[in-house]
Structure formats: structure tokens, C-alpha cells
Design an enzyme around this catalytic site. Structure first.
Site, mmCIF file in Angstrom:
data_model
loop_
_atom_site.group_PDB
_atom_site.id
_atom_site.type_symbol
_atom_site.label_atom_id
_atom_site.label_comp_id
_atom_site.label_asym_id
_atom_site.label_seq_id
_atom_site.Cartn_x
_atom_site.Cartn_y
_atom_site.Cartn_z
ATOM 1 N N HIS A 11 0.845 -1.197 0.000
ATOM 2 C CA HIS A 11 0.000 0.000 0.000
ATOM 3 C C HIS A 11 0.878 1.244 0.000
ATOM 4 C CE1 HIS A 11 0.779 -0.635 4.289
ATOM 5 N NE2 HIS A 11 0.314 0.576 4.567
ATOM 6 N N HIS A 41 1.475 3.939 1.939
ATOM 7 C CA HIS A 41 2.026 4.689 3.061
ATOM 8 C C HIS A 41 3.551 4.757 2.995
ATOM 9 C CE1 HIS A 41 -1.819 4.116 5.692
ATOM 10 N NE2 HIS A 41 -1.925 5.112 4.830
ATOM 11 N N ASP A 77 5.976 4.642 5.079
ATOM 12 C CA ASP A 77 6.832 3.683 5.781
ATOM 13 C C ASP A 77 6.838 2.318 5.098
ATOM 14 O OD1 ASP A 77 4.148 3.311 6.622
ATOM 15 O OD2 ASP A 77 4.786 2.367 8.490
ATOM 16 N N HIS A 78 6.166 2.221 3.961
ATOM 17 C CA HIS A 78 6.180 0.988 3.167
ATOM 18 C C HIS A 78 6.796 1.202 1.780
ATOM 19 C CE1 HIS A 78 3.544 -1.488 5.848
ATOM 20 N NE2 HIS A 78 3.354 -0.281 6.337
ATOM 21 N N HIS A 112 -7.539 -0.856 5.567
ATOM 22 C CA HIS A 112 -6.513 0.062 6.064
ATOM 23 C C HIS A 112 -6.336 1.218 5.085
ATOM 24 C CE1 HIS A 112 -2.935 1.336 8.231
ATOM 25 N NE2 HIS A 112 -2.209 1.220 7.138
ATOM 26 N N ASP A 158 -0.272 -3.899 6.346
ATOM 27 C CA ASP A 158 -0.913 -3.413 7.573
ATOM 28 C C ASP A 158 -2.370 -3.857 7.681
ATOM 29 O OD1 ASP A 158 1.449 -2.175 8.169
ATOM 30 O OD2 ASP A 158 0.728 -0.122 7.912
ATOM 31 N N HIS A 180 4.739 -4.787 10.980
ATOM 32 C CA HIS A 180 5.052 -4.051 12.209
ATOM 33 C C HIS A 180 5.184 -4.996 13.398
ATOM 34 C CE1 HIS A 180 4.516 0.116 10.777
ATOM 35 N NE2 HIS A 180 3.564 -0.386 9.994
#
Length: 254
Positions: free
Chosen positions: A53, A55, A57-58, A111, A128, A166
């Protein structure tokens, strides 16, 4: 045989490296640095990047990786991930011959609206959506979408290894015990998880079977979980989606 390696990133992220021989692929590389260091140290050649996805941090490390490693980037069809040049839809099959892998693409909105997961060779890479004893927040999707996505993942073989992105397991277990304090499997998982964290070890991957036994978000049809969600909501909840929505709202403020 393809090996899966967890690379810690940021405070609590995992970047998953799929490796076989001299080749490797990176799943959700939010930070390029640990990937580049791992490739250098192990003498590996990057052959693909997989995103679940949009975001940061990905996918935040994609561009830095591509500067030195011009490889295909697979991910959802979402303009917010400009580096994706191989967009994937539900049911697509992603083949990585040098890694001996074929992965099926599963659309799992909730998400985010375009979230996907990859499943194959007994492993699930779910970003996530599903966490160790928890699930992701609903930033863009509805409770019905997320509940449906979780049911879809829950239907995979119980032995499937769940590679989430995570290290949230211990915190999620604390919430789960508030919901379901008499769950013996959950108590045992708490003890095992504490030992792993005390030793500095990851608590993931788990398995679908372990999540079905201990994760309240996959057990919205369980009598104890329903009763706890209804107590929190202060009213009767008529279906699993309502139970899920109550649990997710409860967890948001936990």
C-alpha cells in the site's frame, strides 16, 4: 528454497527480504538503507520490489533503491505510488522465477482503499491489514471492507505464515486479553511473545491458525468476544461487522 528475512526499519517496521541464491526481492521497503546494507553484506542482487500500500513507511525507500537497482516495482494500482510500474489487481499471479516463487495477489481494502497482499509458498505478506493478534486502523476503508478482508485472509490454510509489517504483537495482546481474558491460547501466546521480545527477537511471522485462536479481530463470531464488544458499545450488536467495528473503535482508544 526461498528464505524470508526480516529487516527492522524505523521504530517498529519490518521490511521482508525474499532471497534465493544470489537474488533477492524486497517487500514494503519504507527505508532503503537497511535493504542496501543487507544486499551489500550478503552479496545479493535485487530483482524486484513489492508494495502492499501507499504509506511512506512501506514505499518511501523505493526511489533510492531504484537509483542503483533498476528493477520492476509491483504493487496496487494507485497514483500515490508513482514508482509502481507493474500494477496488480485481485487474482493476479506474480511470478519471480529466479526466486522460485509464484504469489497470488489478494485485494484487502480497509486500512487503505487499494491495499493488496501477496500469498504463495505457504507465506502471506499482508502489510498493515492483519497484524500479530491485531489488525490495521481504518484510514480509508469501512468496517465492512476490513472485516471482509480479514475473513479472506482467515480462510487461507492454517499453516500459512503471516508476515505483517510491524512489531505490534505484544501491545495487541494486551488489548486482546482485555477483550478475551479467559482464552488459554492467548495467555500462552503472551508468555511466548514476552520471551521473544526479551531476547530481542521478532514475534512474526505468526500463522493463520495462531491468529484464528487468539486474534479478536478474526473471532467476531466468538461468544466471549461478542459479549465484550457489546459491553464496550453499551448495546446489542446484531452481526459480525458491528462486533468488528466496536472492537476497532475500542482498540483505537486503548
Amino acid at each position: 528454497m526461498t528464505e524470508v528475512v526480516a529487516l527492522p526499519a524505523f521504530e517498529d517496521n519490518y521490511i521482508w527480504i525474499l532471497r534465493r541464491g544470489e537474488y533477492a526481492a524486497a517487500v514494503d521497503p519504507g527505508d532503503a538503507s537497511p535493504v542496501l546494507e543487507f544486499l551489500r553484506r550478503e552479496g545479493l542482487r535485487l530483482v524486484a520490489i513489492l508494495a502492499t500500500h501507499h504509506h511512506g513507511d512501506h514505499v518511501g525507500g523505493n526511489e533510492d533503491l531504484l537509483r542503483g537497482h533498476p528493477v520492476p516495482v509491483y504493487g496496487p494500482r494507485d497514483a500515490r505510488i508513482p514508482s509502481v510500474d507493474h500494477p496488480l489487481a485481485d487474482g493476479a499471479r506474480l511470478t519471480l522465477p529466479v526466486l522460485g516463487l509464484e504469489l497470488q495477489v489478494l485485494e484487502v481494502p480497509g486500512h487503505t482503499r487499494s491495499h493488496i497482499a501477496y500469498w504463495g509458498a505457504g507465506a502471506l505478506f499482508c502489510g498493515d491489514t492483519l497484524f500479530g493478534c491485531g489488525c490495521g486502523r481504518l484510514f480509508e476503508g469501512t468496517p465492512a471492507q476490513m472485516h471482509g478482508s480479514l475473513l479472506r485472509l482467515a480462510s487461507l490454510p492454517p499453516s500459512t505464515r503471516v508476515h505483517c509489517a510491524h512489531e505490534y504483537t505484544l501491545a495487541n495482546i494486551r488489548f486482546a486479553l482485555t477483550v478475551d481474558p479467559d482464552n488459554a491460547a492467548l495467555r500462552a501466546r503472551e508468555a511466548a511473545t514476552r520471551k521473544l521480545r526479551a531476547a530481542g527477537q521478532p514475534t512474526v511471522p505468526s500463522t493463520i491458525g495462531e491468529e484464528l485462536a487468539t486474534n479478536p479481530f478474526l473471532r467476531c463470531n466468538d461468544r466471549a468476544v461478542i459479549a465484550a464488544a457489546q459491553r464496550h458499545a453499551g448495546r446489542s450488536l446484531g452481526d459480525e461487522i458491528s462486533v468488528f467495528a466496536s472492537l476497532r473503535e475500542w482498540k483505537n482508544g486503548f
